[in-house]
Design a protein around this motif. Sequence first.
Motif, PDB file in Angstrom:
ATOM      1  N   PHE A  57       0.831  -1.198   0.000  1.00  0.00           N
ATOM      2  CA  PHE A  57       0.000   0.000   0.000  1.00  0.00           C
ATOM      3  C   PHE A  57       0.869   1.253   0.000  1.00  0.00           C
ATOM      4  N   GLY A  58       1.969   1.219   0.765  1.00  0.00           N
ATOM      5  CA  GLY A  58       2.892   2.344   0.778  1.00  0.00           C
ATOM      6  C   GLY A  58       3.526   2.570  -0.584  1.00  0.00           C
ATOM      7  N   ARG A  59       3.856   1.479  -1.258  1.00  0.00           N
ATOM      8  CA  ARG A  59       4.437   1.578  -2.607  1.00  0.00           C
ATOM      9  C   ARG A  59       3.445   2.185  -3.577  1.00  0.00           C
ATOM     10  N   ASP A  60       2.186   1.733  -3.512  1.00  0.00           N
ATOM     11  CA  ASP A  60       1.152   2.253  -4.416  1.00  0.00           C
ATOM     12  C   ASP A  60       0.848   3.717  -4.136  1.00  0.00           C
ATOM     13  N   THR A  61       0.861   4.081  -2.848  1.00  0.00           N
ATOM     14  CA  THR A  61       0.606   5.478  -2.479  1.00  0.00           C
ATOM     15  C   THR A  61       1.723   6.383  -2.980  1.00  0.00           C
ATOM     16  N   GLU A  62       2.967   5.927  -2.778  1.00  0.00           N
ATOM     17  CA  GLU A  62       4.137   6.715  -3.178  1.00  0.00           C
ATOM     18  C   GLU A  62       4.188   6.922  -4.688  1.00  0.00           C
ATOM     19  N   SER A  63       3.804   5.891  -5.447  1.00  0.00           N
ATOM     20  CA  SER A  63       3.869   5.969  -6.910  1.00  0.00           C
ATOM     21  C   SER A  63       2.634   6.631  -7.527  1.00  0.00           C
ATOM     22  N   GLY A  64       1.649   6.951  -6.686  1.00  0.00           N
ATOM     23  CA  GLY A  64       0.450   7.625  -7.177  1.00  0.00           C
ATOM     24  C   GLY A  64      -0.634   6.695  -7.680  1.00  0.00           C
ATOM     25  N   VAL A  65      -0.433   5.377  -7.538  1.00  0.00           N
ATOM     26  CA  VAL A  65      -1.424   4.407  -8.016  1.00  0.00           C
ATOM     27  C   VAL A  65      -2.733   4.562  -7.264  1.00  0.00           C
ATOM     28  N   THR A  66      -2.651   4.729  -5.946  1.00  0.00           N
ATOM     29  CA  THR A  66      -3.850   4.858  -5.116  1.00  0.00           C
ATOM     30  C   THR A  66      -4.692   6.067  -5.539  1.00  0.00           C
ATOM     31  N   THR A  67      -4.029   7.179  -5.779  1.00  0.00           N
ATOM     32  CA  THR A  67      -4.736   8.394  -6.192  1.00  0.00           C
ATOM     33  C   THR A  67      -5.367   8.234  -7.568  1.00  0.00           C
ATOM     34  N   ARG A  68      -4.626   7.652  -8.505  1.00  0.00           N
ATOM     35  CA  ARG A  68      -5.160   7.463  -9.868  1.00  0.00           C
ATOM     36  C   ARG A  68      -6.365   6.527  -9.858  1.00  0.00           C
ATOM     37  N   LEU A  69      -6.313   5.485  -9.042  1.00  0.00           N
ATOM     38  CA  LEU A  69      -7.446   4.561  -8.955  1.00  0.00           C
ATOM     39  C   LEU A  69      -8.673   5.263  -8.381  1.00  0.00           C
ATOM     40  N   SER A  70      -8.437   6.181  -7.435  1.00  0.00           N
ATOM     41  CA  SER A  70      -9.553   6.934  -6.839  1.00  0.00           C
ATOM     42  C   SER A  70     -10.263   7.794  -7.885  1.00  0.00           C
ATOM     43  N   LEU A  71      -9.503   8.325  -8.842  1.00  0.00           N
ATOM     44  CA  LEU A  71     -10.081   9.164  -9.896  1.00  0.00           C
ATOM     45  C   LEU A  71     -11.005   8.373 -10.822  1.00  0.00           C
ATOM     46  N   PHE A  72     -10.788   7.049 -10.877  1.00  0.00           N
ATOM     47  CA  PHE A  72     -11.619   6.200 -11.735  1.00  0.00           C
ATOM     48  C   PHE A  72     -12.691   5.449 -10.953  1.00  0.00           C
TER      49      PHE A  72
END
Length: 245
Positions: free
Chosen positions: A71-86
């Motif tokens: 989860f930390g890796r995904d947050t740092e790379s912006g994956v979590t934020t991009r998924l939230s936009l979709f």
Amino acid sequence: MIHYIKFELKNTMGYSIAMIVGGLLPLVLAIGGYHSTHSDAVNHSLAITLFSTLLPMIPLGLVILPFTIAFGRDTESGVTTRLSLFGYTIIKQLIAKFVSVVILVIAVTLVYLIVLLNVLPLPKISTLTIVNIFVGVLLLTVALYLIAFTIAQIFKGFSMIQGVAMVVYFGIAILTGSIGGFQLTGGIENVADFIPFKVFRENLANHWASLSFSQGNEFTQLLIFLIFTIVLFVIANYFRIRSKR
């Protein structure tokens, strides 16, 4: 939601340390730690002790390290934020990740149970003890998941999150006697007793073949620990939301 759960399950299983620390390590330590004697009673006691001692290592290893770090890796790379936009919001991610972690923990616990029942000289286990194993593991999983999510929310940066996750994992493992045999005293011993690994293990060992549901204060301590982690989770999310305003 099903496809989200499948995605998170693959994401968690893709982290190899999860299978090693949470899946393989408890089995290896249990099998490697057993040494047969000429006494069946001693053999049974040692097998039950090893089984009970290493069982909580499954949720600890599968939740604290892989989930927090992934989860930390995904947050740092912006994956979590991009998924939230979709449309894959933080809440949906929280639920999907939790379900995937539970599925993984229950599956590994089942394998652990089946393998050790056939490899170690464990006496016949009662149905109620099997129920206790999975209920206890599930409650520990929920509590540890909330701790993991709290770590991922409070600390920033992949390296920091990974470092804290490692400290928490080894800290709990050492405090609860899962790794090493350290003599704890004073306040540290009280902290160790608050983590419900000990009472969970002792109850399994003492009621292995019991036909009555004699759980003592096991579930009380499990629930107190769970409530404590819920409070941590709520506080972490409060400050996370407040920091974004």
